[in-house]
Design an enzyme around this catalytic site. Structure first.
Site, PDB file in Angstrom:
ATOM      1  N   LYS A  95      30.298 -23.736  30.858  1.00  0.00           N
ATOM      2  CA  LYS A  95      30.093 -22.660  30.996  1.00  0.00           C
ATOM      3  C   LYS A  95      30.028 -21.858  32.390  1.00  0.00           C
ATOM      4  O   LYS A  95      30.761 -20.973  32.895  1.00  0.00           O
ATOM      5  CB  LYS A  95      28.970 -21.825  29.995  1.00  0.00           C
ATOM      6  N   GLN A 145      20.802 -21.445  25.675  1.00  0.00           N
ATOM      7  CA  GLN A 145      21.463 -22.608  25.014  1.00  0.00           C
ATOM      8  C   GLN A 145      20.674 -23.044  23.788  1.00  0.00           C
ATOM      9  O   GLN A 145      19.344 -23.259  23.963  1.00  0.00           O
ATOM     10  CB  GLN A 145      21.808 -23.761  26.102  1.00  0.00           C
ATOM     11  N   ASP A 147      25.833 -13.772  23.608  1.00  0.00           N
ATOM     12  CA  ASP A 147      26.109 -14.808  22.634  1.00  0.00           C
ATOM     13  C   ASP A 147      26.161 -13.885  21.044  1.00  0.00           C
ATOM     14  O   ASP A 147      26.608 -14.594  20.100  1.00  0.00           O
ATOM     15  CB  ASP A 147      24.830 -15.698  22.389  1.00  0.00           C
TER      16      ASP A 147
HETATM   17  N1  GUN Z   1      24.723 -24.210  20.995  1.00  0.00           N
HETATM   18  C1  GUN Z   1      25.850 -24.533  20.274  1.00  0.00           C
HETATM   19  N2  GUN Z   1      26.731 -23.663  20.361  1.00  0.00           N
HETATM   20  C2  GUN Z   1      26.068 -22.493  21.005  1.00  0.00           C
HETATM   21  C3  GUN Z   1      26.392 -21.128  21.550  1.00  0.00           C
HETATM   22  O1  GUN Z   1      27.632 -20.692  21.096  1.00  0.00           O
HETATM   23  N3  GUN Z   1      25.744 -20.502  22.156  1.00  0.00           N
HETATM   24  C4  GUN Z   1      24.191 -20.933  22.628  1.00  0.00           C
HETATM   25  N4  GUN Z   1      23.442 -20.151  23.119  1.00  0.00           N
HETATM   26  N5  GUN Z   1      23.946 -22.290  21.918  1.00  0.00           N
HETATM   27  C5  GUN Z   1      24.734 -22.999  21.509  1.00  0.00           C
END
Ligand code: GUN
Length: 279
Positions: free
Chosen positions: A49, A93, A116
């Site tokens: 990311k 995350q 998100d």
């Molecule tokens: N863990 C797995 N997928 C995601 C996501 O799309 N966002 C976040 N913050 N954590 C994740």
């Protein structure tokens, strides 16, 4: 002939477009990613990311906290980012360590900085059919479905998995696109029968090759959200790819399907938050 839905290529098209849009802003979008602990998969995702954000010319901050960090410490970091005028999008995350309440942390993120779509405000707006920030993976899946050329209106769809991250928002988006949606999950009794009658199958189970190829209805569109590392090192999805591809009209590969779209949609959400905040 099955159409392989190339998420990597589609994501590259989105990020190219975003790079152009970003250069027209008065200041670059800012994305903050909070990583708690040392989960290897999370480390890989977070690194990726950050790389894409930097390639797009976004301001990018990564905040690493130890797995022992208290909930109060994590909330303090979120508060600080909420007040940071250079940051438009905040992502914490998941999963978080067990001693931390995911709900309380998500709800501390200012809704206008929710990259998100996991806050109660974002998910509530989506469930009411007036989405603002949509969770990145389901949003990326909708873009891939558009790419498949399939007209969703009236189709029978199954979403396997009911998480707040993927399954639940995915089912809502498909319903809002006029599909008849079944949500299957770990307590469902006959997932095979539901898959066999479905014209759209979204697998977000987290179990390698859980969906057998022979279950796939002739001509169905198959979206595989899974990403599972086998003992022999192979990376496979939640769908048994080869036999499924022989029956499907379109299918996403693993890797190179949904994964890159999730990251592209995170950048999209951050860009849109920046535009909203810049007025
Ligand atoms: N863990 C797995 N997928 C995601 C996501 O799309 N966002 C976040 N913050 N954590 C994740």
């Amino acid at each position: 002939m099955v159409k392989v839905l190339d998420g990597k290529a589609l994501a590259a098209r989105y990020t190219d477009q975003l790079r152009g849009l970003t250069s027209a802003l008065s200041r670059p979008p800012g994305l903050a990613v909070v990583l708690v602990g040392e989960d290897p998969a999370s480390q890989v995702y977070v690194r990726r990311k950050g790389q894409v954000a930097e390639k797009l010319g976004f301001v990018h901050r990564q905040i690493d906290l130890p797995a022992s960090a208290s909930e109060a410490e994590i909330l303090a970091v979120v508060d600080q980012l909420n007040g940071d005028s250079t940051i438009d999008g905040i992502l914490v995350q998941l999963p978080l360590p067990k001693h931390v309440s995911t709900i309380r942390v998500m709800d501390r993120i200012a809704p206008e900085k929710d990259a998100d779509g996991f806050t109660a405000v974002s998910s509530g707006k989506l469930s009411q059919g007036r989405p603002e920030t949509i969770a990145c993976t389901p949003l990326g899946v909708m873009k891939l479905l558009e790419e498949s050329g399939v007209k969703l209106d009236g189709l029978d769809a199954v979403v396997i998995g009911r998480s707040n991250i993927v399954g639940r928002p995915m089912a809502q988006l498909l319903e809002q696109a006029n599909c008849t949606v079944t949500v299957a999950h770990s307590r469902s009794r006959n997932i095979e029968a539901v898959v066999r009658r479905s014209e759209v199958v979204v697998a977000a189970v987290g179990r390698p090759e859980f969906v057998r190829g022979e279950w796939i209805r002739e001509g169905a569109v198959v979206i595989d959200v899974g990403m599972n590392r086998l003992a022999d090192g192979r990376l496979v999805g939640d769908v048994e790819y080869e036999p499924a591809a022989q029956r499907a009209s379109a299918i996403t590969p693993v890797p190179g399907g949904v994964g890159p779209m999730t990251i592209a949609m995170l950048m999209n959400n951050t860009y849109e938050a920046a535009v909203r905040r810049q007025g």
